[in-house]
Design a protein around this motif. Sequence first.
Motif, mmCIF file in Angstrom:
data_model
loop_
_atom_site.group_PDB
_atom_site.id
_atom_site.type_symbol
_atom_site.label_atom_id
_atom_site.label_comp_id
_atom_site.label_asym_id
_atom_site.label_seq_id
_atom_site.Cartn_x
_atom_site.Cartn_y
_atom_site.Cartn_z
ATOM 1 N N ASN A 236 0.917 -1.268 0.199
ATOM 2 C CA ASN A 236 0.018 0.329 -0.145
ATOM 3 C C ASN A 236 1.176 1.259 -0.268
ATOM 4 O O ASN A 236 1.356 2.268 1.227
ATOM 5 C CB ASN A 236 -1.215 -0.264 1.222
ATOM 6 C CG ASN A 236 -1.571 1.464 1.227
ATOM 7 O OD1 ASN A 236 -2.180 1.458 0.665
ATOM 8 N ND2 ASN A 236 -2.516 1.413 2.689
ATOM 9 N N THR A 237 1.242 1.581 -1.055
ATOM 10 C CA THR A 237 2.611 2.756 -1.007
ATOM 11 C C THR A 237 1.821 3.841 -2.112
ATOM 12 O O THR A 237 2.521 4.849 -1.426
ATOM 13 C CB THR A 237 3.187 2.072 -2.655
ATOM 14 O OG1 THR A 237 2.982 2.522 -3.145
ATOM 15 C CG2 THR A 237 4.237 1.502 -2.058
ATOM 16 N N GLY A 238 0.388 3.805 -2.581
ATOM 17 C CA GLY A 238 -0.877 4.954 -2.806
ATOM 18 C C GLY A 238 0.136 5.106 -4.181
ATOM 19 O O GLY A 238 -0.143 6.441 -4.997
ATOM 20 N N HIS A 239 0.701 4.510 -4.417
ATOM 21 C CA HIS A 239 1.453 4.809 -6.465
ATOM 22 C C HIS A 239 0.666 2.970 -6.586
ATOM 23 O O HIS A 239 0.161 1.875 -6.052
ATOM 24 C CB HIS A 239 2.070 4.540 -6.420
ATOM 25 C CG HIS A 239 2.655 6.111 -5.162
ATOM 26 N ND1 HIS A 239 2.813 6.995 -6.562
ATOM 27 C CD2 HIS A 239 3.290 6.413 -4.592
ATOM 28 C CE1 HIS A 239 3.124 7.591 -5.499
ATOM 29 N NE2 HIS A 239 3.432 7.493 -4.562
ATOM 30 N N GLU A 240 -0.025 3.331 -7.652
ATOM 31 C CA GLU A 240 -0.508 1.509 -8.988
ATOM 32 C C GLU A 240 0.951 1.711 -9.410
ATOM 33 O O GLU A 240 1.106 2.372 -10.596
ATOM 34 C CB GLU A 240 -1.325 2.470 -9.650
ATOM 35 C CG GLU A 240 -2.885 2.588 -9.219
ATOM 36 C CD GLU A 240 -3.383 1.129 -8.053
ATOM 37 O OE1 GLU A 240 -2.965 -0.005 -8.740
ATOM 38 O OE2 GLU A 240 -3.859 1.855 -7.399
ATOM 39 N N ARG A 241 1.697 0.498 -9.008
ATOM 40 C CA ARG A 241 2.856 0.137 -9.911
ATOM 41 C C ARG A 241 2.259 -1.770 -10.045
ATOM 42 O O ARG A 241 1.569 -2.463 -8.807
ATOM 43 C CB ARG A 241 3.650 0.248 -9.481
ATOM 44 C CG ARG A 241 4.502 1.762 -9.347
ATOM 45 C CD ARG A 241 4.635 2.869 -10.479
ATOM 46 N NE ARG A 241 5.484 3.480 -10.263
ATOM 47 C CZ ARG A 241 4.686 4.748 -10.268
ATOM 48 N NH1 ARG A 241 3.088 4.393 -10.350
ATOM 49 N NH2 ARG A 241 4.750 6.307 -9.824
ATOM 50 N N ASN A 242 3.321 -1.766 -10.802
ATOM 51 C CA ASN A 242 3.207 -3.633 -11.223
ATOM 52 C C ASN A 242 4.545 -3.942 -9.799
ATOM 53 O O ASN A 242 5.502 -4.149 -10.147
ATOM 54 C CB ASN A 242 3.420 -4.142 -11.758
ATOM 55 C CG ASN A 242 3.335 -5.826 -12.260
ATOM 56 O OD1 ASN A 242 3.938 -6.336 -11.048
ATOM 57 N ND2 ASN A 242 2.755 -6.257 -13.361
#
Length: 468
Positions: A317-323
């Motif tokens: 849950n980093t606040g960013h959408e990444r693979n």
Amino acid sequence: MRSLLKADVKDIQNRLWQPLIILPLLFYSVSCSAQSSDKTYTVVDYFWAALISHPELETGESIEWIRANWRDEFLPYFIEIIRYGGRYPGSAKLLKLLEEKIGSETDINYHSFIQYLWSQDIENTPSYAIFKQLIHAPIDARFAAYFDPSRQFNIRLDEILWGGVQQDGIPPLREPEMIPAKEANYLDETNVVFGIKINGDARAYPKRILAWHEMFVDTVGGIPVAGVYCTLCGTVAIYETTYKGVNHKLGTSGFLYRSNKLMYDKATQSLWSTMEGEPVAGPLTEHDITLSHHSVVTTTWGEWKKRHPNTSVLSLNTGHERNYDEGRAYREYFATDQRMFETPYHDKRLKNKDEVLALRFGNEIAEPTVIAVNFLAKQPVYEDTLDGTSYVILTDSSGANRAYTRPSELRFKSWDQSTSVIDMNGDLWTLTEAALTKEDGTMLKRLETHRSFWFGWHSAFPETILIK
């Protein structure tokens, strides 16, 4: 940094650049000037008029002025012209002039030319700083501060290259969510993590997450730190961000120096070296700042968790959408030995991306020294001396390296790849992240080290000592 060799540079520019019509108004503040009739124009005026337009100067007139007044200090302008000149109508004429001046034996392409330029002993002038501002400010207005000509530069300005993103375009993780080890179900035992332990606070930062962000800023063990992962040069370093009572809020500048990530600080927009933890351009260069650093261990999640069952680890849950799958970030880059950006020095004693362990201890006058990681893997107990400091490096089965000080007369003969180390007298020492501790309480403190790709380290420290 994102690859500009794979991406379409013009497409990036078309999406990020703003209209340039007002930029020539900035030229008249430049102190480096030349006379033409009863008007005073700057070197930058002539280059800009030759490239695109000027309220009063003709393109042909500007080309002729540059030809007639040519000096080597003009060469750095052509890094920007070759790289970005496709959007400027006058670039072809300027490149023809460049070929005329340096000779046809040097290819006029980006990679060949910068190798030629960096082999020249050239002083960057304030006018070049202005030109660099004008080229890069339309990408991100904050870039203008980096190249303020009134600022001090401790590194060559023409070696500061845009990495393909805006400021914090690769977003640092600021005060990221950490979770207990038992909740990290997304991690496999063999996943690579960067482990640190400060004042008893053990934390793991998986490479699969950090590769997308290249930096975290947090408080670990009560100490504000920045963890920097330069994916291009393979460097992982942990710095305390507070110096003499000032906490420097660091981020990703968007620029590189010799393929090494440059950080910036929010307060002054100074540029900072990832390798050395000190400002190299901007107001803070005058304050003799060098951030304290801590050791970081490159290991596997399984090994780190076994040693530190109470560790915390980055949440997805980093606040960013990444693979964030293992190996997804920079897969193509890590799969080859090719560099993404040029550097001025090349050394074939190791392959470009062979990993080395940088020894970050010794006196300030100590020669930069690295040891090949593959060499250490074959010698789990390695002893030597650096600038009067005797040390031992212990390498475990995961490949993790830890260095400790030792008395010059003391030798270690074996260890169990876990926590027990035996010296030549048969005494038992216990390994922790902080120290080696003997049964009688004697402690040998941990020494600061971190890893890097060979080419990244060597480009920053070409006179380095290599042990392999």
